[in-house]
Write a protein that holds these residues in place. Structure first.
Motif, PDB file in Angstrom:
ATOM      1  N   CYS A 163     -33.253   6.068  46.147  1.00 39.70           N
ATOM      2  CA  CYS A 163     -33.609   6.621  47.447  1.00 39.70           C
ATOM      3  C   CYS A 163     -33.356   5.530  48.485  1.00 39.70           C
ATOM      4  O   CYS A 163     -34.009   4.482  48.449  1.00 39.70           O
ATOM      5  CB  CYS A 163     -35.069   7.059  47.456  1.00 39.70           C
ATOM      6  SG  CYS A 163     -35.715   7.542  49.071  1.00 39.70           S
ATOM      7  N   LEU A 197     -32.862   7.369  39.431  1.00 36.84           N
ATOM      8  CA  LEU A 197     -32.793   7.914  40.782  1.00 36.84           C
ATOM      9  C   LEU A 197     -32.877   6.783  41.790  1.00 36.84           C
ATOM     10  O   LEU A 197     -33.574   5.791  41.570  1.00 36.84           O
ATOM     11  CB  LEU A 197     -33.937   8.897  41.025  1.00 36.84           C
ATOM     12  CG  LEU A 197     -34.084  10.049  40.028  1.00 36.84           C
ATOM     13  CD1 LEU A 197     -35.205  10.985  40.482  1.00 36.84           C
ATOM     14  CD2 LEU A 197     -32.787  10.797  39.848  1.00 36.84           C
ATOM     15  N   GLU A 250     -31.959  10.762  48.622  1.00 30.81           N
ATOM     16  CA  GLU A 250     -32.027  10.529  47.181  1.00 30.81           C
ATOM     17  C   GLU A 250     -30.675  10.779  46.528  1.00 30.81           C
ATOM     18  O   GLU A 250     -29.861  11.564  47.034  1.00 30.81           O
ATOM     19  CB  GLU A 250     -33.052  11.461  46.513  1.00 30.81           C
ATOM     20  CG  GLU A 250     -34.458  11.377  47.039  1.00 30.81           C
ATOM     21  CD  GLU A 250     -34.763  12.451  48.059  1.00 30.81           C
ATOM     22  OE1 GLU A 250     -35.933  12.823  48.226  1.00 30.81           O
ATOM     23  OE2 GLU A 250     -33.801  12.937  48.712  1.00 30.81           O
ATOM     24  N   SER A 251     -30.472  10.144  45.393  1.00 31.66           N
ATOM     25  CA  SER A 251     -29.279  10.378  44.585  1.00 31.66           C
ATOM     26  C   SER A 251     -29.592  10.024  43.145  1.00 31.66           C
ATOM     27  O   SER A 251     -30.633   9.419  42.853  1.00 31.66           O
ATOM     28  CB  SER A 251     -28.101   9.548  45.092  1.00 31.66           C
ATOM     29  OG  SER A 251     -28.378   8.166  44.989  1.00 31.66           O
ATOM     30  N   THR A 277     -33.446  15.608  44.852  1.00 25.98           N
ATOM     31  CA  THR A 277     -32.321  15.591  43.926  1.00 25.98           C
ATOM     32  C   THR A 277     -32.763  16.269  42.630  1.00 25.98           C
ATOM     33  O   THR A 277     -33.872  16.040  42.145  1.00 25.98           O
ATOM     34  CB  THR A 277     -31.827  14.155  43.664  1.00 25.98           C
ATOM     35  OG1 THR A 277     -30.645  14.186  42.870  1.00 25.98           O
ATOM     36  CG2 THR A 277     -32.874  13.284  42.994  1.00 25.98           C
TER      37      THR A 277
END
Length: 122
Positions: A22, A20, A6-7, A116
């Motif tokens: 993923c 977000l 994730e980010s 995250t």
């Protein structure tokens, strides 16, 4: 075995937005339904939203309906969570997960990302 990363988390003021992402690797992404869950300090992990393999079916927890949107791009092996009108109670670690169907249950998902952090300030 699918690996998920994730980010996109961060610190945002109430009313703001975050997206977000993923990204999946080591697996056939399009075979899996994808879910987003979140866990706030001292609380159990809770379901947020899920999307079916081709994106035809989605479901959301009531508290995020109208504010969050889940989507996926199978060509990029990526699932997204667009979050708008964020509230302090949305603060949590957000996890993506891969499973057989767009379930609300954590037990239905076989693979999980590392999470995250999303922090919404008032």
């Amino acid at each position: 075995q699918v690996q998920l990363v994730e980010s996109g988390g961060g610190l945002v003021q109430a009313g703001g937005s975050l997206r977000l992402s993923c990204v999946a690797s080591r697996g056939t992404f399009s075979r899996y339904a994808m879910g987003w869950f979140r866990q706030a300090p001292g609380k159990e992990r809770e379901f947020v939203t899920a999307i079916s393999q081709r994106g035809a079916t989605t479901n959301y927890i009531d508290s995020v309906k109208g504010r969050f949107t889940v989507s996926r791009d199978n060509a990029k092996n990526t699932v997204y969570l667009q979050m708008s009108s964020l509230k302090p109670e949305d603060t949590a670690v957000y996890y993506c997960a891969a499973g057989a169907g767009p379930s609300t249950r954590t037990s239905a998902y076989n693979y999980w990302g590392q999470g995250t952090q999303v922090t919404v300030s008032s």
